[in-house]
Design a protein around this motif. Structure first.
Motif: not given
Length: 89
Positions: A62-70
């Protein structure tokens, strides 16, 4: 129902993340709440560990991939939410 809230440790944030801490915490909390609702709705007796894994996967989805990655949540808090889902059923 579970009401998870993500709190970011200000000591672990850089200057940009610190400026965005409030909105980022809101976004992470919202994604985790939506994930906990979905996981709870689909719960069919899985063990807590599996529920915690599903919860993390659904939150990251449910998160933007850059946010999800971190995004690396506190494992104790993730387990607490998973336990609440298991015990609420």
């Amino acid at each position: 129902m579970v009401e998870p809230h993500v709190t970011l440790n200000p000591d672990s944030l850089g200057p940009v993340e610190e400026k965005l801490r409030g909105p980022l915490q809101d976004q992470l909390s919202s994604a985790m709440k939506a994930a906990s609702d979905r996981v709870s709705d689909d719960y069919h007796g899985e063990p807590v560990e599996e529920v915690a894994d599903e919860l993390l996967d659904e939150t990251k989805a449910g998160l933007h991939r850059d946010i999800a990655a971190g995004f690396v949540p506190d494992q104790r808090e993730l387990r607490r939410v998973a336990e609440a889902i298991v015990h609420d059923q």
